[in-house]
Design a protein around this motif. Structure first.
Motif, mmCIF file in Angstrom:
data_model
loop_
_atom_site.group_PDB
_atom_site.id
_atom_site.type_symbol
_atom_site.label_atom_id
_atom_site.label_comp_id
_atom_site.label_asym_id
_atom_site.label_seq_id
_atom_site.Cartn_x
_atom_site.Cartn_y
_atom_site.Cartn_z
ATOM 1 N N LEU A 244 0.809 -1.214 0.000
ATOM 2 C CA LEU A 244 0.000 0.000 0.000
ATOM 3 C C LEU A 244 0.845 1.269 0.000
ATOM 4 C CD1 LEU A 244 -2.754 -0.956 2.623
ATOM 5 C CD2 LEU A 244 -2.728 -1.373 0.154
ATOM 6 N N VAL A 245 2.141 1.121 0.286
ATOM 7 C CA VAL A 245 3.043 2.272 0.370
ATOM 8 C C VAL A 245 4.176 2.057 -0.628
ATOM 9 C CG1 VAL A 245 4.458 3.707 1.873
ATOM 10 C CG2 VAL A 245 2.470 2.514 2.816
ATOM 11 N N PRO A 246 4.085 2.623 -1.815
ATOM 12 C CA PRO A 246 5.101 2.395 -2.843
ATOM 13 C C PRO A 246 6.502 2.709 -2.348
ATOM 14 C CG PRO A 246 3.210 3.561 -3.758
ATOM 15 C CD PRO A 246 3.009 3.518 -2.274
ATOM 16 N N GLY A 247 7.439 1.775 -2.605
ATOM 17 C CA GLY A 247 8.834 1.981 -2.244
ATOM 18 C C GLY A 247 9.166 1.658 -0.807
ATOM 19 N N SER A 248 8.189 1.237 -0.013
ATOM 20 C CA SER A 248 8.463 0.942 1.392
ATOM 21 C C SER A 248 9.117 -0.430 1.532
ATOM 22 C CB SER A 248 7.170 0.970 2.204
ATOM 23 O OG SER A 248 6.287 -0.069 1.800
ATOM 24 N N ASP A 249 9.698 -0.662 2.724
ATOM 25 C CA ASP A 249 10.250 -1.977 3.001
ATOM 26 C C ASP A 249 9.833 -2.431 4.385
ATOM 27 O OD1 ASP A 249 11.886 -0.577 4.751
ATOM 28 O OD2 ASP A 249 13.739 -0.956 3.675
ATOM 29 N N LEU A 250 10.078 -3.709 4.668
ATOM 30 C CA LEU A 250 9.711 -4.302 5.952
ATOM 31 C C LEU A 250 10.917 -5.027 6.512
ATOM 32 C CD1 LEU A 250 7.817 -5.441 8.177
ATOM 33 C CD2 LEU A 250 7.189 -7.256 6.555
ATOM 34 N N LEU A 251 11.249 -4.717 7.761
ATOM 35 C CA LEU A 251 12.306 -5.424 8.471
ATOM 36 C C LEU A 251 11.710 -6.124 9.679
ATOM 37 C CD1 LEU A 251 15.350 -2.955 8.478
ATOM 38 C CD2 LEU A 251 14.848 -4.815 6.895
ATOM 39 N N LEU A 252 12.038 -7.411 9.839
ATOM 40 C CA LEU A 252 11.635 -8.160 11.018
ATOM 41 C C LEU A 252 12.820 -8.232 11.975
ATOM 42 C CD1 LEU A 252 9.625 -11.076 9.365
ATOM 43 C CD2 LEU A 252 8.751 -8.936 10.333
ATOM 44 N N VAL A 253 12.558 -7.942 13.230
ATOM 45 C CA VAL A 253 13.608 -7.935 14.243
ATOM 46 C C VAL A 253 13.234 -8.913 15.348
ATOM 47 C CG1 VAL A 253 14.231 -5.547 13.731
ATOM 48 C CG2 VAL A 253 12.532 -6.013 15.509
ATOM 49 N N PRO A 254 14.191 -9.316 16.171
ATOM 50 C CA PRO A 254 13.875 -10.258 17.257
ATOM 51 C C PRO A 254 12.915 -9.646 18.267
ATOM 52 C CG PRO A 254 16.248 -10.161 16.857
ATOM 53 C CD PRO A 254 15.636 -9.029 16.086
ATOM 54 N N GLY A 255 12.060 -10.515 18.851
ATOM 55 C CA GLY A 255 11.232 -10.091 19.960
ATOM 56 C C GLY A 255 9.743 -10.115 19.697
ATOM 57 N N ASP A 256 8.992 -10.052 20.795
ATOM 58 C CA ASP A 256 7.547 -9.912 20.720
ATOM 59 C C ASP A 256 7.209 -8.420 20.701
ATOM 60 O OD1 ASP A 256 8.025 -9.113 23.320
ATOM 61 O OD2 ASP A 256 7.044 -10.839 24.242
ATOM 62 N N HIS A 257 5.981 -8.058 21.054
ATOM 63 C CA HIS A 257 5.570 -6.661 20.895
ATOM 64 C C HIS A 257 6.397 -5.726 21.772
ATOM 65 C CE1 HIS A 257 2.773 -3.765 19.258
ATOM 66 N NE2 HIS A 257 2.491 -3.296 20.465
ATOM 67 N N GLY A 258 6.602 -6.089 23.012
ATOM 68 C CA GLY A 258 7.407 -5.244 23.883
ATOM 69 C C GLY A 258 8.898 -5.442 23.686
ATOM 70 N N GLY A 259 9.315 -6.684 23.462
ATOM 71 C CA GLY A 259 10.736 -6.976 23.312
ATOM 72 C C GLY A 259 11.343 -6.352 22.081
ATOM 73 N N LEU B 117 10.480 -3.556 20.619
ATOM 74 C CA LEU B 117 10.641 -2.120 20.844
ATOM 75 C C LEU B 117 11.920 -1.814 21.609
ATOM 76 C CD1 LEU B 117 9.563 0.831 20.976
ATOM 77 C CD2 LEU B 117 8.278 0.139 23.013
ATOM 78 N N ARG B 118 12.275 -2.667 22.547
ATOM 79 C CA ARG B 118 13.421 -2.404 23.415
ATOM 80 C C ARG B 118 14.713 -3.041 22.926
ATOM 81 N NH1 ARG B 118 8.803 -2.030 25.646
ATOM 82 N NH2 ARG B 118 8.418 -0.525 27.306
ATOM 83 N N GLY B 119 14.664 -3.703 21.768
ATOM 84 C CA GLY B 119 15.838 -4.399 21.264
ATOM 85 C C GLY B 119 16.763 -3.506 20.455
ATOM 86 N N ALA B 120 18.029 -3.875 20.449
ATOM 87 C CA ALA B 120 19.030 -3.114 19.696
ATOM 88 C C ALA B 120 18.769 -3.173 18.199
ATOM 89 C CB ALA B 120 20.421 -3.649 20.013
ATOM 90 N N ALA B 121 18.250 -4.297 17.707
ATOM 91 C CA ALA B 121 18.020 -4.444 16.266
ATOM 92 C C ALA B 121 16.982 -3.438 15.773
ATOM 93 C CB ALA B 121 17.581 -5.865 15.937
ATOM 94 N N PHE B 122 15.956 -3.187 16.580
ATOM 95 C CA PHE B 122 14.942 -2.211 16.197
ATOM 96 C C PHE B 122 15.544 -0.818 16.109
ATOM 97 C CE2 PHE B 122 11.543 0.739 17.875
ATOM 98 C CZ PHE B 122 10.898 0.884 16.657
ATOM 99 N N LYS B 123 16.323 -0.451 17.104
ATOM 100 C CA LYS B 123 16.918 0.883 17.101
ATOM 101 C C LYS B 123 17.841 1.051 15.899
ATOM 102 C CE LYS B 123 17.809 2.724 21.035
ATOM 103 N NZ LYS B 123 18.395 3.031 22.363
ATOM 104 N N THR B 124 18.625 0.024 15.589
ATOM 105 C CA THR B 124 19.523 0.094 14.437
ATOM 106 C C THR B 124 18.737 0.241 13.137
ATOM 107 O OG1 THR B 124 21.217 -1.217 15.550
ATOM 108 C CG2 THR B 124 21.305 -1.140 13.141
ATOM 109 N N ALA B 125 17.652 -0.531 13.004
ATOM 110 C CA ALA B 125 16.838 -0.461 11.782
ATOM 111 C C ALA B 125 16.259 0.919 11.575
ATOM 112 C CB ALA B 125 15.706 -1.496 11.863
#
Length: 240
Positions: free
Chosen positions: A207-222, A224-232
């Motif tokens: 629905l958003v042309p040119g967008s991408d999706l990254l999956l990072v480790p963790g559940d909903h709260g985990g 958010l608090r993970g280093a991989a999310f911040k890096t992404a």
């Protein structure tokens, strides 16, 4: 110029001249800016990179009062006031914050957009508001698992059940209905691999042309608090 808003807003400035537009950080349901963002080091990381940061508490959350009208339209209008007069802004939203951030490119000069932990459907649509309210007033825990989860969230220490239920009711009046063509700015979706809330997030990418999706480790709260999310997120925002 900053126009007054009813929201509690925390602002952070880099030590030197800004190296990019400000970053608006939007937290999730039944949370607040300090819990999702400040306590996890986001303003520190962004200001170190030369970015001003704006961290509001959503209406009825944290230090922000509830709004009489808590629909997404009303809340996003308050967010526009919180950002103020800027030529560009980057927006990072998580969960409910991401659902609200979906609307902001139509209202603000958004340069880059991160939609993380977002559900492709309206998660509050099937919540039994009256049953949750009855529990908050001392009644029995609702039998419906989703309503029970919301009931526990809104009655956690330090939270205002009535204000949070008003938020739920507002979201139910304007349910999330994502459409192609709504967003035309560079966008990154991020979700935890074990997050049931954002299950199906991949359906939003087309629905958003040119967008991408990254999956990072963790559940909903985990996630958010993970280093991989911040890096992404930081890597995406650092792109010219």
């Amino acid at each position: 110029m900053t126009v007054p808003t009813s929201l509690a807003v925390r602002r952070f400035a880099p030590d030197g001249a800004p190296a990019g537009p400000p970053v608006l950080l939007l937290h999730g349901f039944a949370s607040d800016g300090p819990t999702d963002w400040i306590g996890t080091g986001w303003p520190a990381a962004l200001t170190a990179a030369g970015r001003p940061v704006v961290v509001p508490d959503l209406p009825g959350h944290g230090s922000s009062p509830a709004l009489a009208d808590a629909t997404p339209k009303a809340v996003t209008e308050e967010l526009v006031l919180a950002v103020g007069d800027v030529s560009e802004v980057d927006v990072v939203g998580y969960s409910l914050g991401a659902r609200l951030a979906w609307e902001l490119p139509a209202l603000l000069p958004v340069r880059r957009l991160v939609l993380a932990g977002i559900s492709p459907h309206e998660p509050f649509g099937s919540v039994d508001v009256e049953a949750a309210r009855a529990f908050a007033d001392g009644g029995r825990l609702p039998a419906d698992p989703l309503t029970a989860a919301i009931a526990r969230m809104i009655t956690a220490p330090g939270r205002d059940p009535a204000a949070l239920l008003r938020c739920v009711e507002g979201l139910r009046r304007e349910p999330f209905a994502p459409q192609v063509g709504t967003i035309g700015v560079p966008t990154r979706f991020v979700a935890g691999r074990d997050d049931p809330i954002s299950q199906g997030i991949e359906t939003l990418v087309p629905l958003v042309p040119g967008s991408d999706l990254l999956l990072v480790p963790g559940d909903h709260g985990g996630a958010l608090r993970g280093a991989a999310f911040k890096t992404a997120v930081l890597t995406f925002l650092d792109t010219p």
